[in-house]
Each structure stands twice: as structure tokens, then as C-alpha cells.
Motif scaffolding. Sequence first.
Motif, PDB file in Angstrom:
ATOM      1  N   LYS A  76     -29.974 -13.951  37.229  1.00  0.00           N
ATOM      2  CA  LYS A  76     -30.261 -15.357  37.480  1.00  0.00           C
ATOM      3  C   LYS A  76     -29.057 -16.099  38.052  1.00  0.00           C
ATOM      4  N   TRP A  77     -27.847 -15.785  37.567  1.00  0.00           N
ATOM      5  CA  TRP A  77     -26.691 -16.630  37.890  1.00  0.00           C
ATOM      6  C   TRP A  77     -25.725 -15.988  38.871  1.00  0.00           C
ATOM      7  N   THR A  78     -25.965 -14.744  39.284  1.00  0.00           N
ATOM      8  CA  THR A  78     -25.071 -14.138  40.276  1.00  0.00           C
ATOM      9  C   THR A  78     -25.021 -14.909  41.593  1.00  0.00           C
ATOM     10  N   PRO A  79     -26.162 -15.408  42.147  1.00  0.00           N
ATOM     11  CA  PRO A  79     -26.061 -16.106  43.434  1.00  0.00           C
ATOM     12  C   PRO A  79     -25.039 -17.236  43.438  1.00  0.00           C
ATOM     13  N   ILE A  80     -25.056 -18.116  42.428  1.00  0.00           N
ATOM     14  CA  ILE A  80     -24.142 -19.257  42.469  1.00  0.00           C
ATOM     15  C   ILE A  80     -22.706 -18.808  42.186  1.00  0.00           C
ATOM     16  N   LEU A  81     -22.544 -17.846  41.249  1.00  0.00           N
ATOM     17  CA  LEU A  81     -21.189 -17.402  40.919  1.00  0.00           C
ATOM     18  C   LEU A  81     -20.553 -16.664  42.093  1.00  0.00           C
ATOM     19  N   ALA A  82     -21.349 -15.833  42.785  1.00  0.00           N
ATOM     20  CA  ALA A  82     -20.825 -15.110  43.943  1.00  0.00           C
ATOM     21  C   ALA A  82     -20.490 -16.083  45.063  1.00  0.00           C
ATOM     22  N   THR A  83     -21.265 -17.193  45.160  1.00  0.00           N
ATOM     23  CA  THR A  83     -20.963 -18.202  46.170  1.00  0.00           C
ATOM     24  C   THR A  83     -19.605 -18.838  45.910  1.00  0.00           C
ATOM     25  N   PHE A  84     -19.306 -19.122  44.612  1.00  0.00           N
ATOM     26  CA  PHE A  84     -17.975 -19.644  44.289  1.00  0.00           C
ATOM     27  C   PHE A  84     -16.908 -18.705  44.814  1.00  0.00           C
ATOM     28  N   PHE A  85     -17.068 -17.389  44.529  1.00  0.00           N
ATOM     29  CA  PHE A  85     -16.043 -16.424  44.920  1.00  0.00           C
ATOM     30  C   PHE A  85     -15.875 -16.400  46.437  1.00  0.00           C
ATOM     31  N   LEU A  86     -16.979 -16.281  47.176  1.00  0.00           N
ATOM     32  CA  LEU A  86     -16.883 -16.153  48.634  1.00  0.00           C
ATOM     33  C   LEU A  86     -16.322 -17.430  49.249  1.00  0.00           C
ATOM     34  N   PHE A  87     -16.773 -18.592  48.727  1.00  0.00           N
ATOM     35  CA  PHE A  87     -16.309 -19.864  49.286  1.00  0.00           C
ATOM     36  C   PHE A  87     -14.811 -20.043  49.057  1.00  0.00           C
ATOM     37  N   ILE A  88     -14.348 -19.785  47.834  1.00  0.00           N
ATOM     38  CA  ILE A  88     -12.930 -19.991  47.530  1.00  0.00           C
ATOM     39  C   ILE A  88     -12.075 -18.986  48.278  1.00  0.00           C
ATOM     40  N   LEU A  89     -12.554 -17.720  48.359  1.00  0.00           N
ATOM     41  CA  LEU A  89     -11.777 -16.695  49.070  1.00  0.00           C
ATOM     42  C   LEU A  89     -11.615 -17.067  50.541  1.00  0.00           C
ATOM     43  N   THR A  90     -12.722 -17.434  51.189  1.00  0.00           N
ATOM     44  CA  THR A  90     -12.646 -17.817  52.605  1.00  0.00           C
ATOM     45  C   THR A  90     -11.763 -19.049  52.774  1.00  0.00           C
ATOM     46  N   SER A  91     -11.886 -20.006  51.841  1.00  0.00           N
ATOM     47  CA  SER A  91     -11.071 -21.223  51.924  1.00  0.00           C
ATOM     48  C   SER A  91      -9.590 -20.894  51.831  1.00  0.00           C
ATOM     49  N   ASN A  92      -9.229 -20.019  50.875  1.00  0.00           N
ATOM     50  CA  ASN A  92      -7.815 -19.688  50.707  1.00  0.00           C
ATOM     51  C   ASN A  92      -7.261 -18.993  51.936  1.00  0.00           C
ATOM     52  N   TYR A  93      -8.091 -18.178  52.587  1.00  0.00           N
ATOM     53  CA  TYR A  93      -7.597 -17.385  53.710  1.00  0.00           C
ATOM     54  C   TYR A  93      -7.557 -18.173  55.016  1.00  0.00           C
ATOM     55  N   ILE A  94      -8.124 -19.382  55.034  1.00  0.00           N
ATOM     56  CA  ILE A  94      -8.154 -20.150  56.274  1.00  0.00           C
ATOM     57  C   ILE A  94      -6.742 -20.542  56.703  1.00  0.00           C
ATOM     58  N   GLY A  95      -5.810 -20.664  55.728  1.00  0.00           N
ATOM     59  CA  GLY A  95      -4.433 -21.006  56.060  1.00  0.00           C
ATOM     60  C   GLY A  95      -3.670 -19.868  56.712  1.00  0.00           C
ATOM     61  N   LEU A  96      -4.262 -18.674  56.739  1.00  0.00           N
ATOM     62  CA  LEU A  96      -3.560 -17.532  57.333  1.00  0.00           C
ATOM     63  C   LEU A  96      -3.715 -17.471  58.839  1.00  0.00           C
ATOM     64  N   PHE A  97      -4.608 -18.317  59.404  1.00  0.00           N
ATOM     65  CA  PHE A  97      -4.781 -18.308  60.856  1.00  0.00           C
ATOM     66  C   PHE A  97      -3.481 -18.732  61.531  1.00  0.00           C
ATOM     67  N   PRO A  98      -3.114 -18.068  62.633  1.00  0.00           N
ATOM     68  CA  PRO A  98      -1.909 -18.492  63.342  1.00  0.00           C
ATOM     69  C   PRO A  98      -2.048 -19.933  63.819  1.00  0.00           C
ATOM     70  N   GLY A  99      -1.010 -20.724  63.625  1.00  0.00           N
ATOM     71  CA  GLY A  99      -1.031 -22.107  64.074  1.00  0.00           C
ATOM     72  C   GLY A  99      -1.830 -23.027  63.178  1.00  0.00           C
ATOM     73  N   SER A 100      -2.189 -22.560  61.977  1.00  0.00           N
ATOM     74  CA  SER A 100      -3.038 -23.381  61.122  1.00  0.00           C
ATOM     75  C   SER A 100      -2.320 -24.635  60.647  1.00  0.00           C
ATOM     76  N   ALA A 101      -0.983 -24.650  60.716  1.00  0.00           N
ATOM     77  CA  ALA A 101      -0.259 -25.836  60.255  1.00  0.00           C
ATOM     78  C   ALA A 101      -0.325 -26.957  61.276  1.00  0.00           C
ATOM     79  N   THR A 102      -0.565 -26.615  62.573  1.00  0.00           N
ATOM     80  CA  THR A 102      -0.515 -27.629  63.613  1.00  0.00           C
ATOM     81  C   THR A 102      -1.908 -28.033  64.091  1.00  0.00           C
ATOM     82  N   ILE A 103      -2.931 -27.192  63.868  1.00  0.00           N
ATOM     83  CA  ILE A 103      -4.275 -27.532  64.311  1.00  0.00           C
ATOM     84  C   ILE A 103      -4.971 -28.309  63.207  1.00  0.00           C
ATOM     85  N   HIS A 104      -5.618 -29.434  63.556  1.00  0.00           N
ATOM     86  CA  HIS A 104      -6.355 -30.192  62.558  1.00  0.00           C
ATOM     87  C   HIS A 104      -7.551 -29.391  62.073  1.00  0.00           C
ATOM     88  N   GLY A 105      -7.824 -29.497  60.779  1.00  0.00           N
ATOM     89  CA  GLY A 105      -8.990 -28.821  60.233  1.00  0.00           C
ATOM     90  C   GLY A 105      -8.741 -27.374  59.890  1.00  0.00           C
TER      91      GLY A 105
END
Lengths: 226, 75
Positions: A76-105
Motif C-alpha cells: 500500500k505505501w511503497t508508491p509514496i515512500l519510493a517517490t520520496f526516495f527518487l525525488f530527493i535523490l534526483t534533487s540532490n544530484y541536480i547540483g552535480l551538473f556542470p555550471g549549476s552554480a551559475t545557471i538559474h534553476g
Amino acid sequence: MIFASSYSPILYLGPVPVYDHTVAQWLVMIVLGVTAFLATRNMQAVPRGLQNAWEAIVQLCYDFFGGVLDEHAAKKWTPILATFFLFILTSNYIGLFPGSATIHGFVPPTADWNTNACLALIVFFTVQISGFVAHGSHYLGHFISPHPAFLPLAIIEELVRPLSLTLRLFGNIFGHEMIVSFLVLMAPFLVPMPLVALGVLTGLIQALVFTILATSYVAAATGEGH
Amino acid sequence: MEGALAIGAGLAVAVGALGGGIGQGIAGGKCFESIARQPEIADQVRTLLFITLAFIETLTIYGLLIAFMLVGKIG
């Protein structure tokens, strides 16, 4: 100072200011949503490519949460819990893009406490709802389980959880971003590289920790003993 | 005043990390001990260890946030 967004909004939707981390969240949503849509658009019995990757991720999540929750609750609860994991993981890794400090967003949305407070509030309500779904009104019994005198303590315990979830994720990701930016100011080339590599590990572990804690809260609310 | 703020910011991380570091060291050491003794429960112990370390680490992170606040007041 760190609890207010110190940078200015990049655009206005009517009266609502939109900050960098909000745009980054849209980006995360688009990445996850579009890849999931492409993977499931033309499903095959024998999966290949993108569908195969997503099925592996989903199966991994079901196995992991099945180990912590009981079988019925896990389904019953795996969908929402797995969404937390995928969302936070992708969010954390967005700063690894080259030039992420200078591009807005391109800041990690989790480096802003508003995002984390929102996620933690969703966890709070998920836990309460999962308790009521599993036990009905008996769920309220656990607030006064050994003795009614423990009621204030039980309520404080429930309310402190979102606070600690918020500050843990925010402190880790924001702290990491600050340390990398200090180091980039002092030595722009090669020196910050090990720390950026460490960020890959930090991002995964913090996403995992947030999800494990949310899972254990749901497990405590849905489990036996009320 | 600014000197006191800077010392306070340093102490907030230093003292917070001291306690958290000792606690995490003990928790990690005990975890390895138990896995060495009973390798088949490694998965369960690892999950529990992550939760425990997250709880301990939170206290250090509170110190870090306070330090960031104090440093922000200096400038």
C-alpha cells in the motif's frame, strides 16, 4: 538569514514569487515524469531499455520496503515512500551538473529548507493517515498507550519528527553546498573534486536516510501493538 | 562582538561534532563487531546503523546550522 531565501525570485506567477529551487523542483518532476511515461508508454512482457531500468528500480523499492513493513502495508505505501526516495535523490544530484552554480534553476531543491519542510509535512500526514487506515480509531489509542499521562509526550514526539526530518536533510545538503562553494572560491581547479565526489555519496545516503525514517514511522503506525 | 560571534560559530560545530563523532564511532564499531560475529544479519544491522547514525548526526547538523546563522550575522 539561512531560513529566508537570500536570493531574489527569478519570476512572478501573479503575486507568487518563484525561486530557483522551485524551478529545480519542476525540472526534477519533468525528468522523473517523462522518463516514467516513456518507459510505460509501450510496455512489453519482456522489458528492454528504459522499461527494464524502471522495472528494476520499482522492484528494488518493493523488496526494500517489504523488508521493513509487513507485506500488506508495503504494497500500500511503497508508491509514496519510493517517490520520496527518487525525488530527493534526483534533487540532490541536480547540483552535480556542470555550471549549476551559475545557471538559474540548477540549485538542489533540497538545499532550501522550504522544500524539505514540505516533504516532511507530507511524511507527517502520511504517517497519521496510514495509522488510521490500518487500525481505524484504535490508532488514537497509541497516544495514551501505557498511561494517559504520556499524551503530551506522544504528541510532542509526533510533532518533532517533521522538524528533525527537515533540518537533517537541509543541514546536510546546504552544508555540503556551502563547503563546496567555499572551496571553489579558494581553489577553483581540481581541489574541490574529491568533495564533489563525496557529494554523490552524501546525496544517496541522505535520500536513503529520509526514506528509511519515513518508512519506520509508517511501520510504527501500521504495525501491531495498538 | 564580531569576535565573540566567530568564536561561538566555531564552538558550535566543534563541540557538536565532538559528541556526535564519539557516538558515531561507538555505534559503527559495535556494528562491525556484530557483523563479524554473525555475517548473515549484515543487511538488518546495516539498515539499523544508518537510522542510528542519522539520529546522531542530526544533533551535529543542528550545531552546523547555528554556526551558519552566526557567521551570517558577522558580515
